[in-house]
Design a protein around this motif. Sequence first.
Motif, mmCIF file in Angstrom:
data_model
loop_
_atom_site.group_PDB
_atom_site.id
_atom_site.type_symbol
_atom_site.label_atom_id
_atom_site.label_comp_id
_atom_site.label_asym_id
_atom_site.label_seq_id
_atom_site.Cartn_x
_atom_site.Cartn_y
_atom_site.Cartn_z
ATOM 1 N N GLY A 92 0.789 -1.224 0.000
ATOM 2 C CA GLY A 92 0.000 0.000 0.000
ATOM 3 C C GLY A 92 0.824 1.278 0.000
ATOM 4 O O GLY A 92 0.296 2.364 0.253
ATOM 5 N N VAL A 93 2.124 1.179 -0.305
ATOM 6 C CA VAL A 93 2.983 2.357 -0.367
ATOM 7 C C VAL A 93 2.847 2.986 -1.750
ATOM 8 O O VAL A 93 3.049 2.307 -2.766
ATOM 9 N N PRO A 94 2.518 4.277 -1.824
ATOM 10 C CA PRO A 94 2.341 4.916 -3.130
ATOM 11 C C PRO A 94 3.673 5.190 -3.826
ATOM 12 O O PRO A 94 4.690 5.433 -3.192
ATOM 13 N N ASN A 95 3.632 5.151 -5.152
ATOM 14 C CA ASN A 95 4.792 5.433 -5.982
ATOM 15 C C ASN A 95 4.318 6.213 -7.207
ATOM 16 O O ASN A 95 3.152 6.150 -7.580
ATOM 17 N N ALA A 96 5.248 6.940 -7.816
ATOM 18 C CA ALA A 96 4.913 7.688 -9.039
ATOM 19 C C ALA A 96 6.103 7.665 -9.979
ATOM 20 O O ALA A 96 7.252 7.653 -9.540
ATOM 21 N N MET A 97 5.821 7.642 -11.279
ATOM 22 C CA MET A 97 6.865 7.742 -12.285
ATOM 23 C C MET A 97 6.423 8.695 -13.375
ATOM 24 O O MET A 97 5.236 8.891 -13.609
ATOM 25 N N ASN A 98 7.392 9.302 -14.030
ATOM 26 C CA ASN A 98 7.154 10.210 -15.148
ATOM 27 C C ASN A 98 7.273 9.395 -16.429
ATOM 28 O O ASN A 98 8.274 8.729 -16.651
ATOM 29 N N ALA A 99 6.241 9.434 -17.257
ATOM 30 C CA ALA A 99 6.235 8.711 -18.529
ATOM 31 C C ALA A 99 5.892 9.681 -19.647
ATOM 32 O O ALA A 99 5.077 10.584 -19.466
ATOM 33 N N ALA A 100 6.507 9.503 -20.802
ATOM 34 C CA ALA A 100 6.241 10.391 -21.930
ATOM 35 C C ALA A 100 5.542 9.672 -23.077
ATOM 36 O O ALA A 100 4.815 10.290 -23.829
ATOM 37 N N TRP A 101 5.761 8.396 -23.225
ATOM 38 C CA TRP A 101 5.233 7.686 -24.385
ATOM 39 C C TRP A 101 3.843 7.156 -24.113
ATOM 40 O O TRP A 101 3.637 5.985 -23.826
ATOM 41 N N GLU A 118 7.232 10.445 -0.556
ATOM 42 C CA GLU A 118 7.668 11.049 0.695
ATOM 43 C C GLU A 118 8.742 12.113 0.442
ATOM 44 O O GLU A 118 8.685 13.215 0.974
ATOM 45 N N LYS A 119 9.729 11.780 -0.367
ATOM 46 C CA LYS A 119 10.852 12.690 -0.647
ATOM 47 C C LYS A 119 10.369 13.968 -1.344
ATOM 48 O O LYS A 119 10.849 15.058 -1.055
ATOM 49 N N ALA A 120 9.403 13.841 -2.244
ATOM 50 C CA ALA A 120 8.873 15.008 -2.961
ATOM 51 C C ALA A 120 7.973 15.857 -2.061
ATOM 52 O O ALA A 120 7.701 17.016 -2.376
ATOM 53 N N GLY A 121 7.486 15.282 -0.976
ATOM 54 C CA GLY A 121 6.633 16.027 -0.055
ATOM 55 C C GLY A 121 5.229 16.257 -0.590
ATOM 56 O O GLY A 121 4.550 17.185 -0.159
ATOM 57 N N VAL A 122 4.788 15.395 -1.504
ATOM 58 C CA VAL A 122 3.445 15.552 -2.053
ATOM 59 C C VAL A 122 2.426 14.828 -1.178
ATOM 60 O O VAL A 122 2.784 14.021 -0.316
ATOM 61 N N HIS A 123 1.181 15.134 -1.409
ATOM 62 C CA HIS A 123 0.086 14.569 -0.636
ATOM 63 C C HIS A 123 -0.729 13.644 -1.529
ATOM 64 O O HIS A 123 -1.006 13.988 -2.682
ATOM 65 N N VAL A 124 -1.118 12.492 -1.000
ATOM 66 C CA VAL A 124 -1.902 11.545 -1.792
ATOM 67 C C VAL A 124 -3.141 11.104 -1.023
ATOM 68 O O VAL A 124 -3.185 11.146 0.204
ATOM 69 N N HIS A 125 -4.129 10.721 -1.790
ATOM 70 C CA HIS A 125 -5.270 10.009 -1.227
ATOM 71 C C HIS A 125 -5.627 8.891 -2.199
ATOM 72 O O HIS A 125 -5.268 8.949 -3.376
ATOM 73 N N LYS A 126 -6.289 7.883 -1.687
ATOM 74 C CA LYS A 126 -6.637 6.735 -2.522
ATOM 75 C C LYS A 126 -7.811 7.087 -3.420
ATOM 76 O O LYS A 126 -8.787 7.695 -2.987
ATOM 77 N N SER A 127 -7.687 6.684 -4.671
ATOM 78 C CA SER A 127 -8.789 6.830 -5.604
ATOM 79 C C SER A 127 -10.015 6.101 -5.056
ATOM 80 O O SER A 127 -9.886 5.042 -4.443
ATOM 81 N N ILE A 131 -3.960 9.100 -5.800
ATOM 82 C CA ILE A 131 -4.129 10.373 -6.496
ATOM 83 C C ILE A 131 -3.208 11.368 -5.801
ATOM 84 O O ILE A 131 -3.286 11.546 -4.579
ATOM 85 N N ILE A 132 -2.328 11.984 -6.568
ATOM 86 C CA ILE A 132 -1.393 12.966 -6.019
ATOM 87 C C ILE A 132 -2.080 14.320 -6.076
ATOM 88 O O ILE A 132 -2.392 14.830 -7.160
ATOM 89 N N GLU A 133 -2.330 14.903 -4.936
ATOM 90 C CA GLU A 133 -3.167 16.089 -4.825
ATOM 91 C C GLU A 133 -2.563 17.340 -5.455
ATOM 92 O O GLU A 133 -3.295 18.273 -5.781
ATOM 93 N N GLU A 134 -1.260 17.389 -5.646
ATOM 94 C CA GLU A 134 -0.627 18.556 -6.259
ATOM 95 C C GLU A 134 -0.938 18.667 -7.754
ATOM 96 O O GLU A 134 -0.758 19.729 -8.344
ATOM 97 N N TYR A 135 -1.425 17.595 -8.361
ATOM 98 C CA TYR A 135 -1.801 17.613 -9.775
ATOM 99 C C TYR A 135 -3.298 17.862 -9.897
ATOM 100 O O TYR A 135 -4.098 17.127 -9.312
#
Length: 182
Positions: free
Chosen positions: A25-34, A90-99, A106-110
């Motif tokens: 249940g640990v959130p993760n995010a990646m940047n994708a372009a394609w 955690e390192k980015a300091g963003v806030h998330v909530h579960k969809s 869902i990353i709340e900063e977006y």
Amino acid sequence: MEIAGNDSIMTPEGVYIIGTYDENGVPNAMNAAWGVQSGAGEITFFLGKHKTTENLKKTGAFTVAFGTADTVEISDYFGIATGAKENKIEKAGVHVHKSEKVNAPIIEEYPLTLECEVEIFDENDGMLVGKVVAEEADESILTDGKVDLGKLRPIIFDPSARGYRVIGEEVGKAWHDGLALR
């Protein structure tokens, strides 16, 4: 001047932030372009092997947030750090909530996020096809109940300059302006 195949560009390349949970249940995010809309309510990405792709196999769900002019720093960080070595959320300091619709963060900063179920994930070629089951949009980017790209200020990756650019002003009306040539 001829440009070598590996140096040629296809543009625009979106800045998409794919959010997943791991088995704990640990959130993760990646940047994708394609990525691309590949059908009504369907999106497709081509991804290399990442912590995110491991998560996709386990949860069958993901979110896609759109990088914006206001989120350049965190969007770029999500592309240069690896979730296999650090907790990027955690390192980015963003806030998330579960969809509410899928098992993904869902990353709340977006201000705009698609909530998706995995329809196809092919580990061999990295193709991910997702069914969009919901969209979460902040009121600040809406005009008459619809997403306003002028307010969202989405960014694209510029592979030639290795930078990010804001998608610009509206320059015409689709299914209208070309009618003058009929």
